[in-house]
Each structure stands twice: as C-alpha cells, then as structure tokens.
Design an enzyme around this catalytic site. Structure first.
Site, PDB file in Angstrom:
ATOM      1  N   ARG A 141      -8.770   3.400  -7.742  1.00  0.00           N
ATOM      2  CA  ARG A 141      -8.137   3.311  -6.420  1.00  0.00           C
ATOM      3  C   ARG A 141      -9.277   3.311  -5.415  1.00  0.00           C
ATOM      4  NH1 ARG A 141      -4.275   0.910  -6.289  1.00  0.00           N
ATOM      5  NH2 ARG A 141      -3.576   1.835  -4.345  1.00  0.00           N
TER       6      ARG A 141
ATOM      7  N   ASN B 118       1.270   3.877  -3.153  1.00  0.00           N
ATOM      8  CA  ASN B 118       0.945   5.296  -2.992  1.00  0.00           C
ATOM      9  C   ASN B 118       2.082   6.185  -3.482  1.00  0.00           C
ATOM     10  OD1 ASN B 118      -1.594   4.978  -1.937  1.00  0.00           O
ATOM     11  ND2 ASN B 118      -1.018   5.373   0.192  1.00  0.00           N
TER      12      ASN B 118
ATOM     13  N   GLU C 296       0.834  -1.212   0.000  1.00  0.00           N
ATOM     14  CA  GLU C 296       0.000   0.000   0.000  1.00  0.00           C
ATOM     15  C   GLU C 296       0.867   1.260   0.000  1.00  0.00           C
ATOM     16  OE1 GLU C 296      -3.099  -0.085  -0.478  1.00  0.00           O
ATOM     17  OE2 GLU C 296      -3.635  -2.140   0.063  1.00  0.00           O
TER      18      GLU C 296
END
Lengths: 148, 116
Positions: free
Chosen positions: A105, A50, A46
C-alpha cells in the site's frame, strides 16, 4: 436534478470495481468531463479499498456502505465501515504513511482523495469504524450538452 | 490485464483495463518473476491502454522498483492519462514519466529491438 442512493456490499476486493462502476453511473446525469469521471472514480476506489482492506481486512462478511446525494451539480458522498477504525487520523492522512507496507500500500490514498475532491472529512473511532465524507462540484451542464 | 515482454534485458509491462488493489494483487508476482528471471536493466510501464488506476498502481510500481534495486535498473512510466499523471506527481514519480512510443523509450534506454 436531485438524486440520492445507498449501496452496501461485503468486504471483498472484487467489490472495488463494483463501487466504481455504480458511482460512475450515478454521476452520469451531470455530463461530467472525462477527467472529472476519472478523478471521481479514483476517490471512490481509494475510499472503498481502505474500508475493505483496512476497515475489515477483507473479511468477506461485513458491509461497506456508500451513501450519495446529488444536488444540482454537487455530489456529497460518504463511504462508511464499522470495522477497525483508524488509530491516528492525522497520521493516516500524511502522504506515504501506511500500516500495510508489506501489502505494497503506497500510503497515497488520502492525499489523492483530498486532491481530487473539494472537501474531505474523516471520522474514525478505533473498534467502531470509519466514515469518509467527500464533496465534489462538477462543471455545470452546458445547454449544448444537455440537448444531446 | 498485464502483457509482459522482455526485450534485450528490458521488461515492458503493457497494462490494460483497470488497475486497482485487486488487480495489482493478481498481477504482482508475474511481473516480479519476469524481473527475477535475470539480467534485467530496466522496466517500462506502458499505460497507454490502461483505463483506470488508483494508488494501488503506485504501490505496484514502487514495489517493482525495489525488485530492480539489485540490478540497478531504471523505471520508465509511459503514456499515463492526465489523472494518472497527477497521481504519479503526488507520489514523487513524475520524473519517470515519458510520452512517446515503446520503441522510442526502448531506444532511449539503449535496448535493441530484435526482429522476431
């Protein structure tokens, strides 16, 4: 045991898997459970995703840096980019909030990172980048497993 | 990797390997195409062989639920790992999870298994 590492890679999606693999190897001496491994991998995935797609918009040249320290059974890790930064960190951390709905997303990244780590801090400055810091303590290595 | 079979109007997507943002981008359009091929009334995501999934999996499944809206189609998430199940629960998709065989899931939706 004490260990420390730094890993930097350019912002391309292919490196999401590289980061997960490297960090999984890093925690191997802690003899983590399968669930600890998969939760830790998810945190890494994650944070790195990002940095790659929000921080650098997959520019393929800027570097994402992971720095990790293992101290006994506690791992402290930072994932850093010097990219776009987050306009409103509090809003970004709300479940389902995303600036990229067209890219599908889900906006669940920070919720997952928070849930799977013991502590999460996010520092971000627009135009300068983001540092996400985690702590995760693993279940102690038992004598039986250290004999393996 | 995604293996896609359409059985009696039910799309069965069997995922394997690691489902992250990169992989989701790679397989998204193929899965959408099989939904748009027509007359689809449900999608079953078989995750039994999936080794890893992050929030990109949520985005992928939510996106295909949108594809299914015109058909009023149902979504079933089959056999996720414990960690994946947590991620689905955080995202409000927990009620779609089933732990059973593909055949049982097909039967529950009302699909008829055709012999090849």
């Amino acid at each position: 045991m004490r260990n420390e590492m730094t890993l930097s890679f350019v912002a391309i999606e292919e490196n999401e898997a590289l980061a997960r693999m490297a960090m999984t190897c890093f925690i191997t001496p802690l003899d983590p459970t399968l669930e600890e491994i998969s939760e830790f991998k998810t945190i890494v995935s994650e944070a790195v995703t990002n940095a790659i797609i929000h921080g650098y918009e997959c520019d393929g040249t800027s570097l994402v840096t992971i720095h990790a320290i293992m101290d006994e059974n506690k791992v402290t890790m930072t994932v850093q980019d010097e990219g776009n930064g987050i306009f409103d960190v509090e809003q970004a951390m709300e479940p389902m909030f995303t600036t990229k709905p067209m890219m599908e997303r889900s906006g669940m990244g920070f919720t997952i990172m928070e849930s799977f780590s013991d502590q999460l801090t996010v520092e971000s400055t627009v135009g300068h980048g983001t540092v996400v810091k985690f702590e995760k303590t693993f279940s102690p290595v038992t004598e039986a497993s250290s004999m393996r | 990797m995604a293996e896609i079979n359409t059985i009696d109007g039910i799309v069965v997507v069997t995922l394997s390997g690691e489902l992250d943002n990169h992989e989701a981008n790679r397989i998204r359009s193929t899965i959408s195409s099989s939904i748009y091929a027509g007359q689809v009334r449900a999608i079953i995501w078989n995750l039994e062989r999936l080794a890893f999934m992050d929030s990109a999996g949520i985005g992928l499944i939510l996106g295909r639920m949108r594809d299914l809206v015109p058909y009023n189609g149902e979504t079933v998430i089959l056999n996720p790992s414990a960690t994946m199940e947590k991620i689905f629960n955080f995202s409000g998709l927990g009620s779609m999870i089933r732990h059973c065989t593909v055949e049982t899931a097909l039967g529950e939706i009302g699909g008829v298994l055709h012999e090849k």
